[in-house]
Design a protein around this motif. Structure first.
Motif, short mmCIF file in Angstrom:
data_model
loop_
_atom_site.label_atom_id
_atom_site.label_comp_id
_atom_site.label_asym_id
_atom_site.label_seq_id
_atom_site.Cartn_x
_atom_site.Cartn_y
_atom_site.Cartn_z
N SER A 11 0.82 -1.21 0.00
CA SER A 11 0.00 0.00 0.00
C SER A 11 0.85 1.26 0.00
CB SER A 11 -0.92 0.01 1.24
OG SER A 11 -1.72 -1.15 1.27
N LYS A 12 2.02 1.18 0.63
CA LYS A 12 2.91 2.35 0.72
C LYS A 12 4.32 1.87 1.00
CE LYS A 12 1.73 6.25 0.99
NZ LYS A 12 1.58 7.34 -0.02
N VAL A 13 5.29 2.50 0.36
CA VAL A 13 6.70 2.28 0.66
C VAL A 13 7.30 3.60 1.08
CG1 VAL A 13 8.97 1.70 -0.27
CG2 VAL A 13 6.99 0.32 -0.90
N ILE A 14 7.83 3.63 2.30
CA ILE A 14 8.48 4.84 2.83
C ILE A 14 9.97 4.53 2.86
CG2 ILE A 14 8.55 6.48 4.74
CD1 ILE A 14 5.76 5.42 5.53
N ALA A 15 10.69 5.07 1.89
CA ALA A 15 12.10 4.72 1.66
C ALA A 15 13.03 5.66 2.40
CB ALA A 15 12.40 4.73 0.17
N ILE A 16 14.26 5.18 2.64
CA ILE A 16 15.21 5.99 3.41
C ILE A 16 15.93 7.02 2.55
CG2 ILE A 16 15.55 4.15 5.09
CD1 ILE A 16 18.25 3.58 3.80
N SER A 17 15.92 6.83 1.21
CA SER A 17 16.64 7.76 0.34
C SER A 17 15.99 7.80 -1.04
CB SER A 17 18.11 7.34 0.20
OG SER A 17 18.21 6.14 -0.58
N LYS A 18 16.35 8.80 -1.83
CA LYS A 18 15.84 8.90 -3.20
C LYS A 18 16.29 7.71 -4.03
CE LYS A 18 15.50 13.95 -3.37
NZ LYS A 18 15.98 15.19 -4.05
N GLY A 19 17.53 7.28 -3.81
CA GLY A 19 18.03 6.12 -4.54
C GLY A 19 17.22 4.87 -4.26
N VAL A 50 36.18 4.62 10.76
CA VAL A 50 36.61 4.30 9.40
C VAL A 50 35.90 3.01 9.00
CG1 VAL A 50 38.86 5.41 9.63
CG2 VAL A 50 38.61 3.00 10.25
N PHE A 51 35.73 2.82 7.70
CA PHE A 51 35.13 1.59 7.21
C PHE A 51 35.64 1.30 5.80
CE2 PHE A 51 31.81 4.95 7.36
CZ PHE A 51 31.76 5.30 6.01
N GLY A 52 35.45 0.05 5.38
CA GLY A 52 35.90 -0.36 4.06
C GLY A 52 34.92 0.05 2.98
N SER A 53 35.17 -0.48 1.78
CA SER A 53 34.36 -0.09 0.62
C SER A 53 33.00 -0.75 0.57
CB SER A 53 35.13 -0.42 -0.66
OG SER A 53 35.45 -1.81 -0.70
N GLY A 54 32.82 -1.86 1.32
CA GLY A 54 31.56 -2.61 1.23
C GLY A 54 30.54 -2.16 2.24
N MET A 55 29.83 -1.07 1.97
CA MET A 55 28.82 -0.54 2.89
C MET A 55 27.49 -0.31 2.18
SD MET A 55 30.13 -0.24 5.98
CE MET A 55 29.19 1.01 6.86
N SER A 56 27.11 -1.25 1.29
CA SER A 56 25.93 -1.03 0.46
C SER A 56 24.63 -0.99 1.24
CB SER A 56 25.84 -2.12 -0.62
OG SER A 56 25.63 -3.39 -0.05
N ASN A 57 24.56 -1.65 2.42
CA ASN A 57 23.34 -1.60 3.22
C ASN A 57 23.12 -0.22 3.85
OD1 ASN A 57 22.57 -4.19 2.69
ND2 ASN A 57 23.23 -5.04 4.64
N PHE A 58 24.16 0.59 3.87
CA PHE A 58 24.08 1.92 4.49
C PHE A 58 24.63 2.97 3.53
CE2 PHE A 58 24.33 -1.30 7.73
CZ PHE A 58 23.30 -0.95 8.59
N LYS A 59 24.33 2.78 2.26
CA LYS A 59 24.92 3.60 1.21
C LYS A 59 24.62 5.08 1.41
CE LYS A 59 25.36 3.73 -3.82
NZ LYS A 59 24.96 3.06 -5.08
N SER A 60 23.36 5.45 1.59
CA SER A 60 23.01 6.86 1.70
C SER A 60 23.55 7.47 2.99
CB SER A 60 21.49 7.04 1.64
OG SER A 60 20.84 6.34 2.69
N VAL A 61 23.55 6.69 4.07
CA VAL A 61 24.09 7.17 5.35
C VAL A 61 25.58 7.45 5.21
CG1 VAL A 61 24.59 6.55 7.74
CG2 VAL A 61 22.35 6.04 6.76
N CYS A 62 26.31 6.51 4.63
CA CYS A 62 27.76 6.67 4.48
C CYS A 62 28.09 7.84 3.55
CB CYS A 62 28.38 5.38 3.95
SG CYS A 62 28.35 4.03 5.13
N GLU A 63 27.32 7.99 2.50
CA GLU A 63 27.57 9.12 1.59
C GLU A 63 27.41 10.44 2.32
OE1 GLU A 63 24.83 8.40 -1.57
OE2 GLU A 63 26.18 7.04 -2.65
#
Length: 435
Positions: A183-191, A356-369
């Protein structure tokens, strides 16, 4: 309907193949006893309708999500006409839910296995008026039962990682129409919102709220005296502490190697390891026996107090937020190859701990950006650059203080998701009576 029948047909044989692994996991964790009947939909009581009440079912998969939805749960129960059912999938999530929310939730159960007879029985006994799922909890049978009952289903804090989206696109032909059941999706980012639309959710049902995790209120804040006292009691002393936050296999060895190099410049520094899965303690113990026999290593499950040590392994549940505050610099786990998803950097950011963190942070992509853009965190591409960054920050207190200040600015700028999310679901709560 074709997709759900295909799903039902393949679920049973796949479940049978995975049963040995699942039972082994139950035995290893040692805390699933008595819950199997609940997961099969038979270990729950029939819950008759309450006149004048609207029943809201919230599903959050694990401990992290259970913490994230606290604000939303408390907003929901401000309405005296709402009664709450909370389900979770993991044992750690269930324990925390019972501990934190027993006073505000009318029922707390394990989420049923997503097989037609189990889910159908669950739905017949609990009869919700609205279903709210957190983050990635889109179980096909659960969604179908909501549609059959005419009950709206809303996804909050919705996200699709790079890996999930890659596989979802390949299977869109199979379940793209099934996404229309939301019925509705409330997403964390535009992406993330764009990804849900690409997967078949109508654009007028998708909006962006920001991340609920950034509106979390952390109650266990320690003052400087409490930090100092806890450091001493755990054997960490008052020197520099490097934290491995929610580490995965292979990352403990990497941090140990970096720690050894760091001690040449900072002899009093300590290493605090918090593995993502506490049942890995025997594996980590073996690694330390082989690679750190010259160092004093202890496991927190053995005691709450220790003489001075070199390495502390926090193999206990639910203490990461407190232990994070004892560190001077954190490495966020599940971010070094071959891992790609990452563990949450949010607690460190909200607590002002440089990270610090490595390159693999896809679950938190918008947060890390957002963090990187504001200078609130540093992302590295490989182990050599990680080693260099940790050593540089460990020796530069002014740089760490600057990062902490930037984290405060990032935290303030990132809030507001809770208010936006509740505004988006309020109509469903108000009008979601029995169908």
């Amino acid at each position: 309907m074709l997709f759900i029948w295909i799903y039902r047909l393949i679920f049973a044989p796949i479940a049978l193949l995975l049963t040995p692994k699942y039972l082994l996991k139950m035995r290893r964790r040692g805390d699933y006893k008595g819950t199997l009947s609940m997961r099969l939909g038979i270990g729950i009581e029939d819950w008759p309708r309450t006149p004048g009440k609207r029943r809201v079912w919230m599903q959050a998969v694990s401990l992290g999500e259970i913490l994230v939805i606290e604000g939303l749960l408390r907003k929901l129960v401000e309405d005296p006409k709402v009664e709450l059912l909370l389900t979770t999938t993991t044992s750690s999530g269930y324990r925390l839910a019972k501990e934190k929310y027993s006073e505000i939730c009318d029922r707390i159960y394990y989420f049923p296995l997503d097989f037609w007879p189990f889910v159908r029985k669950f739905w017949k006994r609990l009869r919700p008026d609205l279903v709210i799922c957190a983050e990635t909890e889109l179980w096909p049978e659960h969604m179908q039962q909501a549609a059959n009952a005419g009950v709206p289903m809303v996804l909050v804090n919705g996200r699709l990682s790079d890996r999930s989206f890659k596989y979802a696109r390949k299977l869109k032909w199979a379940y793209g129409r099934h996404m229309l059941l939301l019925s509705k999706v409330i997403a964390i980012s535009k992406g993330d919102s764009s990804r849900f639309i690409a997967m078949g959710v109508p654009s007028d049902r998708v909006l962006v709220s920001g991340n609920l995790k950034l509106d979390v209120s952390i109650d266990e804040i320690l003052d400087e005296d409490q930090k100092r006292e806890l450091r001493v009691s755990l054997g960490l002393g008052d020197g520099f502490v490097l934290l491995g936050s929610s580490t995965w296999p292979g990352e403990e060895e990497t941090l140990l190697s970096i720690f050894r190099d760091l001690r040449e410049r900072l002899p009093e520094c300590k290493l605090l390891l918090v593995p993502r899965h506490v049942e890995r303690r025997s594996e980590i113990r073996t690694m330390l026996e082989q690679n750190a026999s010259d160092l004093t290593c202890r496991f927190k499950s053995e005691s709450d107090t220790f003489a001075p040590l070199d390495i502390l392994v926090a193999d206990t549940n639910g203490e990461l937020r407190v232990l994070t505050q004892l560190s001077d610099l954190a490495f966020i786990g599940k971010s070094l190859p071959p891992c790609r998803e990452g563990q949450t950097p949010i607690e460190c950011g909200l607590l002002g701990v440089p990270m610090v963190f490595g390159s693999g942070m896809s679950n938190f992509k918008s947060v890390c950006e957002g963090m990187i853009k504001m200078g609130a965190a540093i992302q590295l591409s490989d182990v050599d650059s990680l080693r260099e960054a940790i050593e540089s920050l460990a020796l530069d207190e002014a740089a760490r203080q600057e990062m902490t200040q930037r984290q405060s600015k990032w935290a303030v700028a990132s809030r507001g998701a809770l208010a936006r999310t509740f505004a988006a679901i309020e109509g469903f709560v108000r009008d979601g009576g029995p169908k």
